[in-house]
Design a protein around this motif. Structure first.
Motif, short mmCIF file in Angstrom:
data_model
loop_
_atom_site.label_atom_id
_atom_site.label_comp_id
_atom_site.label_asym_id
_atom_site.label_seq_id
_atom_site.Cartn_x
_atom_site.Cartn_y
_atom_site.Cartn_z
N ALA A 147 0.61 -1.38 0.30
CA ALA A 147 -0.17 0.06 -0.24
C ALA A 147 1.31 1.23 0.18
O ALA A 147 0.64 2.57 -0.54
CB ALA A 147 -1.11 0.09 1.29
N GLU A 148 1.96 0.95 0.63
CA GLU A 148 2.82 2.77 0.98
C GLU A 148 3.66 2.65 -0.61
O GLU A 148 3.58 3.95 -0.94
CB GLU A 148 3.47 2.54 1.93
N GLN A 149 3.95 1.10 -1.68
CA GLN A 149 4.13 2.34 -2.78
C GLN A 149 3.26 2.42 -3.71
O GLN A 149 4.01 3.13 -4.39
CB GLN A 149 4.66 0.76 -3.00
N SER A 150 1.96 2.09 -3.07
CA SER A 150 1.03 2.51 -3.98
C SER A 150 1.16 3.62 -4.40
O SER A 150 0.21 4.67 -4.63
CB SER A 150 0.18 1.21 -4.17
N LEU A 151 0.82 4.18 -2.98
CA LEU A 151 0.96 5.45 -2.53
C LEU A 151 2.26 6.61 -3.11
O LEU A 151 1.10 8.48 -2.98
CB LEU A 151 0.60 5.76 -0.99
N ALA A 152 2.95 6.31 -2.77
CA ALA A 152 3.94 6.83 -4.06
C ALA A 152 3.88 7.15 -5.23
O ALA A 152 2.71 6.75 -5.70
CB ALA A 152 5.14 6.05 -3.31
N PRO A 153 4.19 8.97 -4.58
CA PRO A 153 4.22 9.36 -6.58
C PRO A 153 3.94 8.74 -7.88
O PRO A 153 3.26 8.61 -8.65
CB PRO A 153 5.11 10.50 -6.60
N ASP A 154 4.89 7.40 -7.89
CA ASP A 154 5.79 6.80 -8.76
C ASP A 154 4.55 5.27 -9.04
O ASP A 154 5.27 4.63 -9.52
CB ASP A 154 7.12 6.36 -9.12
N GLY A 155 3.77 5.52 -7.63
CA GLY A 155 3.47 4.21 -7.59
C GLY A 155 1.87 3.88 -7.97
O GLY A 155 1.36 3.93 -9.49
N GLN A 156 0.69 4.15 -7.03
CA GLN A 156 -0.60 4.48 -7.98
C GLN A 156 -1.64 3.94 -8.61
O GLN A 156 -2.11 4.09 -8.74
CB GLN A 156 -0.85 6.65 -8.73
#
Length: 490
Positions: free
Chosen positions: A381-390
């Motif tokens: 989830a943290e990686q997804s919330l990063a600008p280059d994840g989403q």
């Protein structure tokens, strides 16, 4: 034959003098008393604030013009929102009219306003019976100049006097600005006057921006009108629930839902504030589904995004996702409760001082977290919330909130620093509307999720220490929605 006379091919109106004298006689021409509109009691303060923001400028607010639907039929008229905000007029008042706002000659920090329109022509005029655009026998009784002035509390003149008024003192003393893309003829008039008077150019975009930003914080009248709009909208939802069996029985049940809501909106207000979304099953995964031509099946959810626009033109914007059968299936409930969890997280943090953009960020933390738990994300989830994840945005591509008022997406011309990056202030009204949408053809989700779309949308007023849910009377939890439906379903 020229285009202006072509429609006369089907005219059968009498034109003899004896008929004209006869049709002009025997009418009660009593002019009723005119009372100041409640909305007009709030417009002077709005106009004063505007002239302080844009000084030394004569500002032109066209109501707009009728738009052709087909051949010689027009769409229902709805005035421009900036015109409505500064004039106090609503419903279908008044095509081809113009409000002019400028600094007072006695006190530049105060505004003076003049309204220009086409007033009523008497029964002794040919317009009375022969003019399908303005004639009383065709479109109803129009106001006199005196009546319009009494209703608005400002000076009122005939529209034919507009050009002379706009040109007076332009250049040396005043700039001239117009709300763009509302009335092409008025825009052209303004531009011509500018060209004739030297350095008289006003900033039209700055005027449009100011008119949008001024509506970010609602006054007491606006808040009361929004409450009325929300209450009417909830009544519309209840009518829809009561008619769901009819929708299920019809091959285009979504149209039945749309029609039931429209009946309430038109009876209790001016109409709908935007095209109703009545999206059953997989259609709920199309964010702006307004075709509404699908079936409504017992096993599906139906997402209804609808709002009543009241006579003052303020609109609600509420979404409820309902189990057509009256009961959520386990997987439908799981998706629904995740969306509700995201919405409740936003309610928990929303208060004066919070940045508007943080509303969306709060909802996304919940959405990303749950999607990660379900194994749908290619990372954490943290990686997804990063600008280059989403990655989580695949299943919720829209924003969580927008301002609400005269427009369903109100204040849209406001600068980023005044909208997305701004802090919440008491008097702001916006939506909270997270969602999850798993399209039928989405191969990255389990088959049991496919075709499920859920959105929960409420209208929210910022108070001194938090927010008030204006649409709280429409049940939100899964259990309460089921109880609501048991009460209303026949």
């Amino acid at each position: 034959m020229n285009d202006e006379n072509r429609n006369e091919n089907r005219s059968q109106r009498p034109a003899n003098e004896e008929f004209r004298a006869f049709i002009a006689s025997g009418w009660d021409e009593t002019v009723p008393d005119a009372e100041l509109l409640e909305s007009a009691k709030h417009t002077p303060a709005r106009r004063d604030a505007l002239v302080r923001r844009i000084p030394a400028t004569r500002m032109v607010f066209p109501a707009g013009v009728l738009k052709v639907r087909s051949n010689d039929t027009d769409y229902p008229f709805r005035p421009d929102s900036a015109f409505a905000y500064y004039s106090g007029l609503g419903t279908d008042e008044e095509p081809d009219s113009v409000l002019v706002v400028e600094p007072s000659a006695e006190d530049p920090a105060r505004a003076t306003a003049t309204y220009f329109f086409r007033p009523r022509a008497g029964a002794d005029s040919a317009e009375f019976y022969s003019d399908s655009r303005y004639g009383e026998m065709w479109v109803g009784r129009r106001l006199t100049v005196e009546e319009a002035s009494g209703r608005l509390g400002i000076e009122v003149r005939h529209i034919d006097e507009l050009r002379d008024h706009l040109a007076k003192d332009i250049g040396a003393q005043l700039s001239l600005a117009v709300i763009p893309q509302v009335d092409a003829a008025v825009e052209a008039m303004v531009q011509e006057i500018r060209e004739q008077n030297g350095p008289a150019g006003g900033d039209d975009f700055a005027l449009k921006e100011a008119a949008s930003e001024q509506r970010l914080v609602k006054d007491a009248f606006e808040i009361a009108e929004l409450r009325t709009a929300v209450d009417a909208t909830i009544r519309g939802f209840e009518q829809v629930i009561s008619q769901l069996p009819e929708a299920v029985a019809h091959t285009r049940g979504e149209r039945v839902i749309e029609g039931v809501f429209a009946r309430t909106a038109r009876a209790d207000g001016n109409g709908v504030g935007y095209d109703t979304i009545a999206a059953a099953g997989d259609h709920a995964c199309t964010l702006h589904w307004i075709c509404n031509d699908g079936q409504v099946r017992e096993q599906d959810l139906v997402l209804i995004d609808a709002g009543v626009e009241v006579d003052s033109l303020y609109t609600a914007d509420v979404t409820r996702t309902l189990p057509v059968s009256g009961t959520f299936s386990p997987v439908q409930r799981r998706v629904y409760e995740t969306v509700l969890e995201a919405a409740d997280a936003v309610f928990a943090v929303a208060r004066p001082g919070l940045r508007f953009r943080d509303l969306h960020a709060t909802a996304m933390k919940v959405i990303a977290g749950r999607l990660a738990e379900w194994g749908l994300l290619p990372g954490t989830a943290e990686q997804s919330l990063a600008p280059d994840g989403q990655w989580h945005r695949r299943w919720m591509v829209h924003g969580t909130s927008h301002h609400l008022g005269l427009d369903v997406h109100d204040c849209a011309q406001a600068r980023r620093e005044m909208y997305l990056d701004a802090e919440l202030e008491p008097g702001m009204v916006f939506t909270i509307e997270p969602g999850l949408y798993f399209k039928q053809n989405d191969l990255l989700v389990p088959e049991e999720l496919r075709g499920i779309g859920v959105r929960i949308e409420d209208d929210v007023l910022v108070t001194a220490d938090g927010v008030e849910n204006l649409s709280a009377a429409a049940p939100r939890t899964a259990d309460d929605v089921e109880a609501w439906m048991r009460r209303l379903l026949p």
